[in-house]
Motif scaffolding. Structure first.
Motif, PDB file in Angstrom:
ATOM      1  N   LEU A 136      -8.708  -4.475  -8.550  1.00 18.74           N
ATOM      2  CA  LEU A 136      -8.359  -5.847  -8.906  1.00 18.74           C
ATOM      3  C   LEU A 136      -9.422  -6.821  -8.402  1.00 18.74           C
ATOM      4  CD1 LEU A 136      -4.525  -5.868  -8.180  1.00 18.74           C
ATOM      5  CD2 LEU A 136      -5.651  -5.784 -10.419  1.00 18.74           C
ATOM      6  N   LEU A 137      -9.839  -6.644  -7.158  1.00 20.60           N
ATOM      7  CA  LEU A 137     -10.865  -7.525  -6.601  1.00 20.60           C
ATOM      8  C   LEU A 137     -12.181  -7.391  -7.361  1.00 20.60           C
ATOM      9  CD1 LEU A 137     -10.144  -7.131  -2.778  1.00 20.60           C
ATOM     10  CD2 LEU A 137      -9.683  -9.125  -4.221  1.00 20.60           C
ATOM     11  N   GLY A 176       0.178 -12.552  -2.682  1.00 18.29           N
ATOM     12  CA  GLY A 176      -0.341 -11.313  -3.254  1.00 18.29           C
ATOM     13  C   GLY A 176      -1.845 -11.185  -3.069  1.00 18.29           C
ATOM     14  N   MET A 177      -2.574 -12.291  -3.236  1.00 20.70           N
ATOM     15  CA  MET A 177      -4.023 -12.245  -3.044  1.00 20.70           C
ATOM     16  C   MET A 177      -4.345 -11.943  -1.584  1.00 20.70           C
ATOM     17  SD  MET A 177      -6.953 -12.144  -4.347  1.00 20.70           S
ATOM     18  CE  MET A 177      -6.712 -12.691  -6.005  1.00 20.70           C
ATOM     19  N   LEU A 178      -3.597 -12.519  -0.669  1.00 23.28           N
ATOM     20  CA  LEU A 178      -3.802 -12.222   0.748  1.00 23.28           C
ATOM     21  C   LEU A 178      -3.555 -10.739   1.019  1.00 23.28           C
ATOM     22  CD1 LEU A 178      -4.373 -13.121   3.645  1.00 23.28           C
ATOM     23  CD2 LEU A 178      -1.947 -13.691   3.848  1.00 23.28           C
ATOM     24  N   LEU A 179      -2.513 -10.174   0.434  1.00 20.31           N
ATOM     25  CA  LEU A 179      -2.238  -8.747   0.606  1.00 20.31           C
ATOM     26  C   LEU A 179      -3.344  -7.889   0.001  1.00 20.31           C
ATOM     27  CD1 LEU A 179       1.585  -8.742  -0.176  1.00 20.31           C
ATOM     28  CD2 LEU A 179       0.498  -8.432   2.065  1.00 20.31           C
ATOM     29  N   THR A 180      -3.913  -8.333  -1.115  1.00 22.77           N
ATOM     30  CA  THR A 180      -5.005  -7.603  -1.756  1.00 22.77           C
ATOM     31  C   THR A 180      -6.241  -7.627  -0.865  1.00 22.77           C
ATOM     32  OG1 THR A 180      -4.113  -8.197  -3.926  1.00 22.77           O
ATOM     33  CG2 THR A 180      -6.388  -7.410  -3.868  1.00 22.77           C
ATOM     34  N   LEU A 211       0.806  -1.228   0.000  1.00 23.69           N
ATOM     35  CA  LEU A 211       0.000   0.000   0.000  1.00 23.69           C
ATOM     36  C   LEU A 211       0.833   1.269   0.000  1.00 23.69           C
ATOM     37  CD1 LEU A 211      -3.020  -0.937   2.287  1.00 23.69           C
ATOM     38  CD2 LEU A 211      -3.033  -0.502  -0.172  1.00 23.69           C
ATOM     39  N   SER A 212       2.133   1.164   0.180  1.00 23.86           N
ATOM     40  CA  SER A 212       2.941   2.374   0.041  1.00 23.86           C
ATOM     41  C   SER A 212       3.153   2.706  -1.431  1.00 23.86           C
ATOM     42  CB  SER A 212       4.287   2.219   0.757  1.00 23.86           C
ATOM     43  OG  SER A 212       5.092   1.269   0.099  1.00 23.86           O
ATOM     44  N   ARG A 213       2.983   1.723  -2.300  1.00 22.67           N
ATOM     45  CA  ARG A 213       3.163   1.939  -3.738  1.00 22.67           C
ATOM     46  C   ARG A 213       1.824   2.029  -4.476  1.00 22.67           C
ATOM     47  NH1 ARG A 213       7.853   0.599  -7.389  1.00 22.67           N
ATOM     48  NH2 ARG A 213       6.973   1.173  -9.395  1.00 22.67           N
ATOM     49  N   PHE A 214       0.840   1.277  -4.016  1.00 22.13           N
ATOM     50  CA  PHE A 214      -0.464   1.235  -4.666  1.00 22.13           C
ATOM     51  C   PHE A 214      -1.523   1.809  -3.744  1.00 22.13           C
ATOM     52  CE2 PHE A 214       2.009  -2.240  -6.436  1.00 22.13           C
ATOM     53  CZ  PHE A 214       1.897  -1.970  -7.787  1.00 22.13           C
ATOM     54  N   ARG A 215      -2.491   2.467  -4.341  1.00 19.41           N
ATOM     55  CA  ARG A 215      -3.616   2.965  -3.556  1.00 19.41           C
ATOM     56  C   ARG A 215      -4.530   1.797  -3.195  1.00 19.41           C
ATOM     57  NH1 ARG A 215      -6.543   6.729  -7.529  1.00 19.41           N
ATOM     58  NH2 ARG A 215      -6.303   4.798  -8.660  1.00 19.41           N
ATOM     59  N   ARG A 216      -5.246   1.950  -2.125  1.00 17.87           N
ATOM     60  CA  ARG A 216      -6.231   0.945  -1.742  1.00 17.87           C
ATOM     61  C   ARG A 216      -7.211   0.724  -2.896  1.00 17.87           C
ATOM     62  NH1 ARG A 216     -11.297   1.003   1.117  1.00 17.87           N
ATOM     63  NH2 ARG A 216     -11.583  -0.995   2.154  1.00 17.87           N
ATOM     64  N   GLU A 217      -7.569   1.808  -3.597  1.00 16.82           N
ATOM     65  CA  GLU A 217      -8.501   1.705  -4.724  1.00 16.82           C
ATOM     66  C   GLU A 217      -7.942   0.795  -5.829  1.00 16.82           C
ATOM     67  OE1 GLU A 217      -7.697   4.675  -3.372  1.00 16.82           O
ATOM     68  OE2 GLU A 217      -9.610   5.233  -2.481  1.00 16.82           O
ATOM     69  N   ASP A 218      -6.626   0.818  -6.029  1.00 16.29           N
ATOM     70  CA  ASP A 218      -6.025  -0.069  -7.030  1.00 16.29           C
ATOM     71  C   ASP A 218      -6.272  -1.532  -6.664  1.00 16.29           C
ATOM     72  OD1 ASP A 218      -4.961   2.060  -8.553  1.00 16.29           O
ATOM     73  OD2 ASP A 218      -3.102   2.062  -7.396  1.00 16.29           O
ATOM     74  N   MET A 219      -6.053  -1.846  -5.411  1.00  9.40           N
ATOM     75  CA  MET A 219      -6.241  -3.227  -4.965  1.00  9.40           C
ATOM     76  C   MET A 219      -7.719  -3.616  -5.019  1.00  9.40           C
ATOM     77  SD  MET A 219      -3.262  -4.327  -2.764  1.00  9.40           S
ATOM     78  CE  MET A 219      -1.637  -3.612  -2.702  1.00  9.40           C
ATOM     79  N   LEU A 220      -8.591  -2.697  -4.628  1.00  9.19           N
ATOM     80  CA  LEU A 220     -10.025  -2.973  -4.725  1.00  9.19           C
ATOM     81  C   LEU A 220     -10.459  -3.149  -6.172  1.00  9.19           C
ATOM     82  CD1 LEU A 220     -11.395  -0.497  -2.023  1.00  9.19           C
ATOM     83  CD2 LEU A 220     -11.314  -3.005  -1.881  1.00  9.19           C
ATOM     84  N   ALA A 246      -5.719  -5.343   2.056  1.00  6.78           N
ATOM     85  CA  ALA A 246      -5.936  -3.946   1.705  1.00  6.78           C
ATOM     86  C   ALA A 246      -7.415  -3.607   1.722  1.00  6.78           C
ATOM     87  CB  ALA A 246      -5.335  -3.638   0.332  1.00  6.78           C
ATOM     88  N   ALA A 247      -8.250  -4.564   1.333  1.00  8.20           N
ATOM     89  CA  ALA A 247      -9.688  -4.327   1.280  1.00  8.20           C
ATOM     90  C   ALA A 247     -10.338  -4.321   2.652  1.00  8.20           C
ATOM     91  CB  ALA A 247     -10.362  -5.396   0.406  1.00  8.20           C
ATOM     92  N   ILE A 248      -9.927  -5.244   3.513  1.00 10.94           N
ATOM     93  CA  ILE A 248     -10.648  -5.396   4.785  1.00 10.94           C
ATOM     94  C   ILE A 248      -9.809  -5.119   6.021  1.00 10.94           C
ATOM     95  CG2 ILE A 248     -12.311  -6.994   3.774  1.00 10.94           C
ATOM     96  CD1 ILE A 248     -10.810  -9.295   5.143  1.00 10.94           C
ATOM     97  N   GLY A 249      -8.531  -4.821   5.854  1.00  8.54           N
ATOM     98  CA  GLY A 249      -7.685  -4.539   7.006  1.00  8.54           C
ATOM     99  C   GLY A 249      -7.486  -5.748   7.882  1.00  8.54           C
ATOM    100  N   LEU A 250      -7.261  -6.878   7.270  1.00 10.47           N
ATOM    101  CA  LEU A 250      -7.124  -8.147   7.987  1.00 10.47           C
ATOM    102  C   LEU A 250      -5.981  -8.149   8.987  1.00 10.47           C
ATOM    103  CD1 LEU A 250      -8.263 -11.064   8.007  1.00 10.47           C
ATOM    104  CD2 LEU A 250      -6.584 -11.624   6.228  1.00 10.47           C
ATOM    105  N   MET A 251      -4.830  -7.622   8.552  1.00 12.60           N
ATOM    106  CA  MET A 251      -3.631  -7.690   9.418  1.00 12.60           C
ATOM    107  C   MET A 251      -3.305  -6.338  10.015  1.00 12.60           C
ATOM    108  SD  MET A 251      -1.192 -10.132   7.234  1.00 12.60           S
ATOM    109  CE  MET A 251      -1.933 -10.844   5.801  1.00 12.60           C
TER     110      MET A 251
END
Length: 168
Positions: free
Chosen positions: A111-112, A156-160, A100-109, A163-168
């Motif tokens: 993808l989802l 990568g999918m776990l990181l995505t 998330l320092s390189r990609f916006r949360r919106e970018d990851m969302l 980013a969406a739900i703030g799992l970690m």
């Protein structure tokens, strides 16, 4: 051809406007998905008409696919740069670049949302082809085994999702 944004006095070329619309589309689709997004809303957010958006992109689905493609391009470029910086440890370097320092949360969302809209056959084909292209790029750039690439994309999918739900 140049256009003027209402009230701004700033003129933009069609290509600049296209890029601006794509960024707005990423945010709109990331939040609302293919079916829930409003082309009218995103057009208004960048100060253009809805018909102008359709003139540039064709259909709402085509705009969605262009937005998904833009994010995939960003991911692949980040991976390429990381692999170029540390070619001896390319897979690890590419993994570190996906955050998330390189990609916006919106970018990851976005993808989802691309995966979520895969019940549409055209979306499934296009998103599948982009994902397969990323897979091949990672495998070729890193020389990693199939098992290592599976692990890379699973992480990568776990990181995505994180980013969406703030799992970690």
């Amino acid at each position: 051809m140049t256009l003027e944004k209402k009230g701004s006095g700033q003129r933009r070329t069609a290509e600049e406007r296209r890029a601006q619309i794509l960024e707005a589309a990423i945010s709109e689709f990331a939040a609302r998905g293919l079916r829930g997004a409003s082309v009218e809303h995103l057009a208004a957010s960048v100060g253009v008409s809805q018909p102008y958006v359709y003139r540039l992109f064709g259909t709402k689905r085509d705009l969605f696919l262009a937005a998904t493609g833009r994010v995939c391009d960003r991911v692949q470029e980040a991976f390429r740069q990381a692999a170029d910086v540390d070619p001896q440890n390319a897979l690890e370097a590419m993994g570190r670049s996906y955050n998330l320092s390189r990609f916006r949360r919106e970018d990851m969302l976005m993808l989802l949302q691309g995966f979520a809209a895969a019940d549409d056959p055209e979306v499934r084909e296009a998103v599948g082809a982009r994902y397969a292209g990323l897979w091949r790029f990672v495998q070729d750039a890193s020389g990693a085994s199939e098992e290592e690439v599976w692990h890379f994309f699973a992480t990568g999918m776990l990181l995505t999702v994180d980013a969406a739900i703030g799992l970690m």
